[in-house]
Scaffold this active site. Structure first.
Site, PDB file in Angstrom:
ATOM      1  N   ASP A  64      59.250   6.181 -57.668  1.00  0.00           N
ATOM      2  CA  ASP A  64      59.761   6.585 -58.977  1.00  0.00           C
ATOM      3  C   ASP A  64      59.276   7.950 -59.425  1.00  0.00           C
ATOM      4  OD1 ASP A  64      60.834   4.109 -58.816  1.00  0.00           O
ATOM      5  OD2 ASP A  64      60.049   3.374 -60.718  1.00  0.00           O
ATOM      6  N   CYS A 107      54.553   0.896 -54.227  1.00  0.00           N
ATOM      7  CA  CYS A 107      55.205   1.568 -55.352  1.00  0.00           C
ATOM      8  C   CYS A 107      56.007   0.568 -56.171  1.00  0.00           C
ATOM      9  CB  CYS A 107      56.083   2.708 -54.849  1.00  0.00           C
ATOM     10  SG  CYS A 107      56.537   3.872 -56.167  1.00  0.00           S
ATOM     11  N   ASP A 108      56.434   1.007 -57.348  1.00  0.00           N
ATOM     12  CA  ASP A 108      56.904   0.126 -58.414  1.00  0.00           C
ATOM     13  C   ASP A 108      57.840  -0.994 -57.969  1.00  0.00           C
ATOM     14  OD1 ASP A 108      55.509   2.007 -59.789  1.00  0.00           O
ATOM     15  OD2 ASP A 108      57.119   2.587 -61.119  1.00  0.00           O
ATOM     16  N   CYS A 139      50.220   5.080 -58.713  1.00  0.00           N
ATOM     17  CA  CYS A 139      49.794   5.647 -60.001  1.00  0.00           C
ATOM     18  C   CYS A 139      48.699   4.794 -60.633  1.00  0.00           C
ATOM     19  CB  CYS A 139      50.980   5.762 -60.943  1.00  0.00           C
ATOM     20  SG  CYS A 139      52.291   6.833 -60.320  1.00  0.00           S
ATOM     21  N   GLU A 184      64.805   4.836 -65.218  1.00  0.00           N
ATOM     22  CA  GLU A 184      63.701   5.023 -66.151  1.00  0.00           C
ATOM     23  C   GLU A 184      63.841   6.376 -66.834  1.00  0.00           C
ATOM     24  OE1 GLU A 184      60.109   4.577 -63.949  1.00  0.00           O
ATOM     25  OE2 GLU A 184      60.276   2.403 -63.830  1.00  0.00           O
ATOM     26  N   SER A 224      59.470   3.873 -67.696  1.00  0.00           N
ATOM     27  CA  SER A 224      58.318   3.825 -66.811  1.00  0.00           C
ATOM     28  C   SER A 224      57.179   3.100 -67.502  1.00  0.00           C
ATOM     29  CB  SER A 224      57.888   5.249 -66.462  1.00  0.00           C
ATOM     30  OG  SER A 224      56.600   5.263 -65.904  1.00  0.00           O
ATOM     31  N   CYS A 245      51.739   6.586 -52.805  1.00  0.00           N
ATOM     32  CA  CYS A 245      51.740   5.136 -53.023  1.00  0.00           C
ATOM     33  C   CYS A 245      51.767   4.357 -51.718  1.00  0.00           C
ATOM     34  CB  CYS A 245      52.956   4.710 -53.839  1.00  0.00           C
ATOM     35  SG  CYS A 245      53.653   5.933 -54.931  1.00  0.00           S
TER      36      CYS A 245
END
Length: 574
Positions: free
Chosen positions: A88, A129-130, A201, A451, A477, A56
């Site tokens: 994550d 990333c997230d 992702c 998550e 997630s 990521c």
């Protein structure tokens, strides 16, 4: 030595570079090779979440160099620095996931401190990333200096036995492997081909959801959120962002001019329309909080309720981020919503133009089927729904994209923590029709609101995703599929109803009318509350302990400070 422009007179960096008393400060900049002209230009922080933790983030440093070229070309002085990320996909399924949501706050806090400490005038933030995406957008709003957000780009899809795959397929393969429907050799091959490049992702999981938000909310340049990380022309977006942030400095357009309540509603609309991650209902309230705007989970859910689901994206659909970009990108999705009356067109953006003005040149692409027009939706309401009831007085949320039924009722199977539930799932120690309850995983109780992808993916891999439900005061997630309800509040750690459940209690879920209830009387729940005793937290020191002391409820974004409404002085105006 004191050469400066009128522009510099109103910028924070004047406190660092101007006047005889700042000679010692300037000496440090000369030590790094800056010229007199560069020292007296506006300073632009170029913050990245680069690290070697996961794909990521791995391309962010290269992209930062292009940003710096853009800043310099526009007569600004770029100052690059890094902050952390917790990825994550690697933190998932073990205690490391407790660090994920708290990392959002550390990212925002650390960028804030770097900007404040060095008197930087503007910010270009790159994230991959997230939690790094909302963290970067939060600090832009907190500091309120001219800012542009850049997504590092998505990963390319992998290929396994002739079909597109993502990391979601690998998580679900663990479940198939556990019940003997996938061989060791196939699992080994899948894990080696699922993630073939740099980037986050690839489906509409949390990273791509929040990247979509960055354009819709107005903090990112049009099309910049869609281009995959390996595409070299991402550098063009980055250089343009560096140039454009200098235009924002000159015109004094700031994040709080852009992130209004209408802009937040636009952001929620693109999440709903794309079947995006339920985590957006945590991050949008947190971004709003930095601006002093109250925008809770219920406000997000109301937008979800009235917005059609039109983008056929994984995990519920067929396509990944690369496909959306090649079909027309986030602007095509926004055009579908705007033409159908689901976006506010008068919101300002970092282009210096409004949403409506940005979309004026976007042409509908009839040659694609990734995004539909709003009069031909995949579903008439958004892919995500808010819930409320005696089990969730402060609300909960469920992704309905891809669900075949919107109602579920069954007996509770209670687990205090994800590990216990995952062990039961892995060992098939549950029954079809059960409602699996994972509690003490909320923002404070976890701490960190983990998550549950390892558990939900295992259920999907066992072909039980629609045959059981799972509810939690933690979260899910963006890759989660099935009847999975998260963000239940109040959380168990502070005596919320989810902490009062017992095995066998009948839980009733109706995602069509938006309710989540347990078939217990008010008197029974109150009696159980009297008998309930708080659990002692596992974290007694360190950052997770500190986070648990400060973090608020999920309904308001799980934030850790009073926010813009309590602000006495804005950094940008020092």
């Amino acid at each position: 030595m004191d050469a400066k422009t009128n522009l510099k007179d109103r910028l924070p960096s004047r406190h660092v570079t101007e006047g005889p008393e700042r000679a010692p400060h300037r000496s440090y900049y000369y030590a790094m090779g800056l010229t007199t002209q560069q020292i007296h230009q506006p300073f632009v922080g170029v913050a990245t979440c680069w690290n070697e933790a996961a794909p990521c983030n791995i391309a962010l440093m290269r992209q930062a160099q292009a940003v710096k070229k853009g800043v310099a070309a526009a007569k600004g002085t770029p100052r690059e620095f890094c902050t952390i990320t917790v990825t994550d996909g690697i933190a998932m399924g073990h205690a490391g996931m407790k660090s994920s949501l708290p990392s959002r706050e550390v990212i925002a806090d650390s960028v804030e401190l770097t900007m404040r400490g060095h008197g930087y005038d503007a910010l270009v933030g790159l994230a991959g990333c997230d939690k790094s995406l909302p963290g970067m957008m939060m600090v832009m709003c907190r500091l309120n200096v001219p800012s542009i957000f850049i997504y590092g780009g998505s990963i390319l899809p992998g290929k396994f036995k002739g079909r597109q795959v993502t990391v979601q397929d690998v998580f679900e393969a663990v479940g198939r492997h556990s019940v003997g429907t996938m061989s060791d050799a196939d699992l080994d091959e899948l894990e080696q081909v699922a993630c073939p490049s740099a980037g986050a992702c690839g489906a509409q999981f949390t990273a791509n959801t929040m990247a979509t938000v960055s354009e819709a909310i107005g903090l990112a340049l049009p099309y910049s959120a869609g281009a995959p990380a390996p595409y070299e022309f991402r550098d063009q977006f980055c250089m343009t962002a560096g140039e454009q942030v200098m235009e924002l400095v000159k015109s004094n357009i700031r994040p709080r001019d852009i992130v209004t309540r209408k802009a937040l509603e636009n952001a929620a609309a693109v999440v709903a329309a794309s079947g995006g991650s339920t985590n957006a209902a945590l991050h949008l309230p947190a971004i709003a909080h930095e601006c002093g705007i109250t925008f809770t989970l219920f406000d997000v859910a109301e937008v979800f309720r009235r917005t059609p689901y039109v983008a056929d994206l994984k995990p519920a659909g067929r396509y990944v981020a690369k496909d959306l970009f090649e079909a027309g990108g986030v602007p095509l999705l926004m055009k579908s919503l705007f033409d159908g009356g689901h976006l506010h067109g008068d919101c300002m953006t970092v282009t210096g133009r409004t949403i409506a003005e940005n979309l004026r040149s976007v042409r509908w692409n009839d040659e694609q089927d990734v995004v539909r027009r709003v009069d031909q939706p995949l579903s008439p309401t958004g892919g995500v729904v808010g819930l409320r009831g005696n089990l969730a007085p402060e609300g909960a949320i469920v992704k309905i994209a891809g669900l075949k039924t919107l109602q579920f009722s069954g007996p509770a199977r209670c687990f205090d923590g994800e590990e216990a539930c995952f062990a039961a799932v892995a060992g098939r120690k549950y029954n079809e029709g059960d409602v699996l309850v994972i509690r003490y995983e909320g923002p404070r109780g976890g701490p960190g609101m983990r998550e549950m992808l390892s558990t939900t993916a295992a259920l999907s891999g066992q072909d039980m995703g629609g045959k059981v439900a799972l509810i939690t005061d933690g979260r899910f997630s963006g890759a989660t599929r099935g009847f999975c309800i998260g963000h239940i509040g109040p959380e168990a750690a502070i005596g919320g109803p989810i902490g009062l459940l017992r095995d066998g209690d009948i839980i009733e879920i109706d995602a069509e009318i938006g309710t989540l209830n347990v078939k217990l009387s008010t008197q029974e729940l109150e009696q159980r509350r009297q008998d309930w005793k708080p659990r002692e937290g596992e974290s007694a020191s360190g950052y997770l302990w500190k986070y648990a002391q400060q973090v608020g409820a999920a309904v308001n974004g799980a934030v850790t400070h009073p926010g813009g409404a309590a602000e006495k002085a804005c950094y940008a105006d020092v």
